[in-house]
Every structure is written in structure tokens, then in C-alpha cells.
Design an enzyme around this catalytic site. Sequence first.
Site, PDB file in Angstrom:
ATOM      1  N   MET A  30       0.891  -1.250  -0.012  1.00  0.00           N
ATOM      2  CA  MET A  30       0.025   0.020   0.100  1.00  0.00           C
ATOM      3  C   MET A  30       0.856   1.204   0.027  1.00  0.00           C
ATOM      4  O   MET A  30       0.395   2.425   0.000  1.00  0.00           O
ATOM      5  CB  MET A  30      -1.131   0.003   1.187  1.00  0.00           C
ATOM      6  CG  MET A  30      -1.860  -1.143   1.186  1.00  0.00           C
ATOM      7  SD  MET A  30      -3.260  -0.926   2.022  1.00  0.00           S
ATOM      8  CE  MET A  30      -2.706  -0.836   3.952  1.00  0.00           C
ATOM      9  N   GLU A  35      12.049  -0.198   4.868  1.00  0.00           N
ATOM     10  CA  GLU A  35      12.842  -1.093   4.657  1.00  0.00           C
ATOM     11  C   GLU A  35      12.120  -2.659   4.821  1.00  0.00           C
ATOM     12  O   GLU A  35      12.731  -3.472   4.211  1.00  0.00           O
ATOM     13  CB  GLU A  35      13.847  -1.378   5.768  1.00  0.00           C
ATOM     14  CG  GLU A  35      15.096  -0.239   5.586  1.00  0.00           C
ATOM     15  CD  GLU A  35      14.866   1.029   6.394  1.00  0.00           C
ATOM     16  OE1 GLU A  35      13.789   1.132   6.651  1.00  0.00           O
ATOM     17  OE2 GLU A  35      15.906   1.692   6.470  1.00  0.00           O
ATOM     18  N   GLY A  36      11.230  -2.687   5.618  1.00  0.00           N
ATOM     19  CA  GLY A  36      10.101  -3.948   5.439  1.00  0.00           C
ATOM     20  C   GLY A  36       9.985  -4.378   4.175  1.00  0.00           C
ATOM     21  O   GLY A  36       9.941  -5.436   3.512  1.00  0.00           O
ATOM     22  N   HIS A  37       9.171  -3.346   3.387  1.00  0.00           N
ATOM     23  CA  HIS A  37       8.825  -3.457   2.126  1.00  0.00           C
ATOM     24  C   HIS A  37      10.187  -4.126   1.387  1.00  0.00           C
ATOM     25  O   HIS A  37       9.787  -4.923   0.327  1.00  0.00           O
ATOM     26  CB  HIS A  37       8.125  -2.463   1.472  1.00  0.00           C
ATOM     27  CG  HIS A  37       6.914  -1.854   2.213  1.00  0.00           C
ATOM     28  ND1 HIS A  37       6.756  -0.754   2.846  1.00  0.00           N
ATOM     29  CD2 HIS A  37       5.714  -2.595   2.180  1.00  0.00           C
ATOM     30  CE1 HIS A  37       5.475  -0.597   3.288  1.00  0.00           C
ATOM     31  NE2 HIS A  37       4.678  -1.691   2.958  1.00  0.00           N
ATOM     32  N   ASP A 150       2.031  -9.385   8.999  1.00  0.00           N
ATOM     33  CA  ASP A 150       0.817  -9.463   8.841  1.00  0.00           C
ATOM     34  C   ASP A 150       0.490 -11.019   8.626  1.00  0.00           C
ATOM     35  O   ASP A 150       0.206 -11.478   7.655  1.00  0.00           O
ATOM     36  CB  ASP A 150       0.240  -8.904   7.593  1.00  0.00           C
ATOM     37  CG  ASP A 150       0.540  -7.270   7.746  1.00  0.00           C
ATOM     38  OD1 ASP A 150      -0.133  -6.695   8.298  1.00  0.00           O
ATOM     39  OD2 ASP A 150       1.529  -6.833   7.124  1.00  0.00           O
ATOM     40  N   LYS A 184       8.550  -2.237  11.594  1.00  0.00           N
ATOM     41  CA  LYS A 184       8.558  -1.231  10.793  1.00  0.00           C
ATOM     42  C   LYS A 184       6.961  -0.990   9.996  1.00  0.00           C
ATOM     43  O   LYS A 184       6.623  -2.185   9.908  1.00  0.00           O
ATOM     44  CB  LYS A 184       9.591  -1.281   9.712  1.00  0.00           C
ATOM     45  CG  LYS A 184      10.858  -0.831  10.305  1.00  0.00           C
ATOM     46  CD  LYS A 184      12.013  -1.022   9.265  1.00  0.00           C
ATOM     47  CE  LYS A 184      13.643  -0.843   9.634  1.00  0.00           C
ATOM     48  NZ  LYS A 184      13.722   0.556   9.810  1.00  0.00           N
ATOM     49  N   SER A 185       6.385  -0.131  10.059  1.00  0.00           N
ATOM     50  CA  SER A 185       5.090  -0.007   9.521  1.00  0.00           C
ATOM     51  C   SER A 185       4.986   1.395   8.892  1.00  0.00           C
ATOM     52  O   SER A 185       5.416   2.299   9.357  1.00  0.00           O
ATOM     53  CB  SER A 185       4.011  -0.156  10.710  1.00  0.00           C
ATOM     54  OG  SER A 185       2.778   0.384  10.216  1.00  0.00           O
ATOM     55  N   SER A 186       4.168   1.555   7.677  1.00  0.00           N
ATOM     56  CA  SER A 186       4.060   2.740   7.284  1.00  0.00           C
ATOM     57  C   SER A 186       3.352   3.716   8.190  1.00  0.00           C
ATOM     58  O   SER A 186       3.152   4.853   8.251  1.00  0.00           O
ATOM     59  CB  SER A 186       3.027   2.612   6.197  1.00  0.00           C
ATOM     60  OG  SER A 186       3.554   1.730   5.120  1.00  0.00           O
ATOM     61  N   ARG A 187       2.407   3.001   9.192  1.00  0.00           N
ATOM     62  CA  ARG A 187       1.777   3.583   9.968  1.00  0.00           C
ATOM     63  C   ARG A 187       2.303   4.422  11.180  1.00  0.00           C
ATOM     64  O   ARG A 187       1.811   4.931  11.989  1.00  0.00           O
ATOM     65  CB  ARG A 187       0.393   2.797  10.634  1.00  0.00           C
ATOM     66  CG  ARG A 187      -0.493   2.551   9.410  1.00  0.00           C
ATOM     67  CD  ARG A 187      -1.693   1.740  10.340  1.00  0.00           C
ATOM     68  NE  ARG A 187      -3.051   1.596   9.476  1.00  0.00           N
ATOM     69  CZ  ARG A 187      -3.272   0.769   8.791  1.00  0.00           C
ATOM     70  NH1 ARG A 187      -2.542  -0.504   8.704  1.00  0.00           N
ATOM     71  NH2 ARG A 187      -4.334   0.468   7.983  1.00  0.00           N
TER      72      ARG A 187
HETATM   73  P1  AMP Z   1       1.592  -2.935   3.464  1.00  0.00           P
HETATM   74  O1  AMP Z   1       1.963  -1.780   2.474  1.00  0.00           O
HETATM   75  O2  AMP Z   1       1.455  -2.333   4.988  1.00  0.00           O
HETATM   76  O3  AMP Z   1       0.106  -3.400   3.081  1.00  0.00           O
HETATM   77  O4  AMP Z   1       2.496  -4.156   3.348  1.00  0.00           O
HETATM   78  C1  AMP Z   1       3.052  -4.789   2.115  1.00  0.00           C
HETATM   79  C2  AMP Z   1       3.818  -5.863   2.318  1.00  0.00           C
HETATM   80  O5  AMP Z   1       4.699  -5.574   3.231  1.00  0.00           O
HETATM   81  C3  AMP Z   1       2.983  -6.779   3.498  1.00  0.00           C
HETATM   82  O6  AMP Z   1       3.247  -8.244   2.883  1.00  0.00           O
HETATM   83  C4  AMP Z   1       3.381  -6.685   4.735  1.00  0.00           C
HETATM   84  O7  AMP Z   1       3.414  -7.875   5.555  1.00  0.00           O
HETATM   85  C5  AMP Z   1       4.903  -6.403   4.443  1.00  0.00           C
HETATM   86  N1  AMP Z   1       5.474  -5.809   5.409  1.00  0.00           N
HETATM   87  C6  AMP Z   1       5.020  -4.487   6.070  1.00  0.00           C
HETATM   88  N2  AMP Z   1       5.570  -4.103   7.287  1.00  0.00           N
HETATM   89  C7  AMP Z   1       6.849  -5.255   7.188  1.00  0.00           C
HETATM   90  C8  AMP Z   1       7.762  -5.353   8.183  1.00  0.00           C
HETATM   91  N3  AMP Z   1       8.238  -4.367   9.135  1.00  0.00           N
HETATM   92  N4  AMP Z   1       8.634  -6.375   7.803  1.00  0.00           N
HETATM   93  C9  AMP Z   1       8.462  -7.218   6.708  1.00  0.00           C
HETATM   94  N5  AMP Z   1       7.324  -6.850   5.819  1.00  0.00           N
HETATM   95  C10 AMP Z   1       6.434  -6.113   6.349  1.00  0.00           C
END
Ligand code: AMP
Length: 282
Positions: A30, A35-37, A150, A184-187
Amino acid sequence: MKIIETIQELQTIIKEVKKNESAVGFVPTMGFLHEGHLSLVEQAQKECDFVVMSIFVNPLQFGPNEDFDRYPRNFERDSQLAKNAGVDLLFYPNVTEMYPKEPAMKVIVHEGVDVLCGKSRPGHFDGVATVVLKLFNMVTPDRAYFGMKDAQQVAVIEKLIRDFNLQMTLVGCPTLREEDGLAKSSRNVNLTENERQVAPSIYKSLQLAEELIINGERQAEIIKDKLIKYLEQNRSGNIDYIELLSYPELKHQKQLEGKVIIAIAQQYSKARLIDNIVIDIK
Ligand code: AMP
């Protein structure tokens, strides 16, 4: 890196790529990348010839009082990060491209959603499964990369692939954390300064649960009570849920055994954060 906004252009390129029998890896996101993404992209690059990332904030998976409007967005920055990470094709559709008409149908998930975020966010995983199925049909990846942050989503997508006979492999990737342990989270940008300081207590409490299990505690209720006490003492937001369940079945267990997920959701003033760990109890 190509940036594509239409499904038609996307499919034309994928068709060309597949002519060379290249393995296509797919990282749906999204946006507001961190760095997670990018760790998912790194994994995809190791295993695939061509890496597609999508950025789409999917309205279908947000409830009426959730943060769809507040969800952070910055496409300029994202496209630079994606390019530097080695993404080959960035798919960036708008809502009308993805949902040109009021959809006549959607995917309903009715297993594994009576707990965790499925319980707190009714309909959320129907929205996730619907958009992910659409994206899978557009990209037709060989491998799709999802974060274990997730974990319930990973369990749902696993069943989506199984139940709809999709020919692809799902790869679950580890959670990347800040130095103080916060996932790590976008939020995270929607936390106040004070909330950001206390938020690492989510991961600390997961570590506490792991320690209790390593030291022999097997009763889910006892561990849960200790975590609630820990989080309350550390005044870290309001607890939405703390659950200990079998993974990936997501069933309650009185006595923990086998593969177990410990998952927490915390509500802050403008952000709801989730985190989990999965432990294999021998
Ligand atoms: P999102 O943009 O939050 O929908 O996340 C997109 C993908 O990145 C999803 O598969 C998430 O599980 C993964 N993701 C989000 N945060 C992390 C993180 N901290 N470490 C690894 N993967 C992540």
C-alpha cells in the site's frame, strides 16, 4: 524501472516477460515504503528474474471508521525507493482503474477470520482477498512475497491460493524492526512523539511471552494476563487484542503446543499497530 498505471499496459509487459520463461516475483504493497517492504523486494530478486511491485491503498479493506484517508502516501519517494531497490515494474493504479464499476462480487473469507484483525476489522480480509486475487490475476506471478508482520494475512492468502487453484508460491518473509524493536510500519508516522517512545513495548511484551514459554509456561491465559499487565504498566496505547493461537490454523489453545502465534494490536490516537511472533514449541 517502468512505472505503469493501467492494467492493460501491465498485462502487455507481463506477457512479453513470460515469453522468455522469466520467473515473475510480486510484492503487493500500500506504499509509503520502508525497509520491511524493501526486504520483500530483496527476497524476490534473489528468487525471480523480474520483480513487480504494486502500490495501491485498497478502499475495500478499510472499514468506514478506519484510516483510509489518513493512510500515509508519498508516491515520489516510493518510486525512488522502489527503483533503488531494483524493482523492474512498479504498478500504481488508481481506484477507478482497479474498480471501474461497483463490483458485482467479492471474495468472502470464512475461515481463520473470527480472531485477531479479522475479528476487530469485520470484512477487512474479504477486501484483502478480493484485491489480492485481482492483482494475482493481473500479474500472474510465479512467487508472491508477503510479510509475516501480517501473519493472519499470510494465512488467508495461503488459503486463497489453495482454494482458487492459483499456480504460484507464497513466500512469507520475516518482520523488519526499528533498532528499539518496533516493527517497521507505514503507520508509525501517525504516532505522536510520546506514543512513538512507548510503542516498542509491543515487541517487548512479545519477547516476554517468548521468555515465559522458553521457561516452560504453557497456559495461554497466564501468559496473556502477564502481557496485559506488562502493557498496562508501560502505558502503551489501548490494547485492541492479545491472542495466543495455533499457527497457521488460528485456533485457541488452552495449553500451548506446536507452532503458536502471539499477536498484539494496539490502538493509538491516530494509528493502530499490529505485531506478532511465531514460536515452534517442541
Ligand atoms: P502494506 O504496505 O502495509 O500493505 O505491506 C505490504 C507488504 O509488506 C505486506 O506483505 C506486509 O506484511 C509487508 N510488511 C509490512 N511491514 C513489514 C515489516 N516490518 N517487515 C517485513 N514485511 C513487512
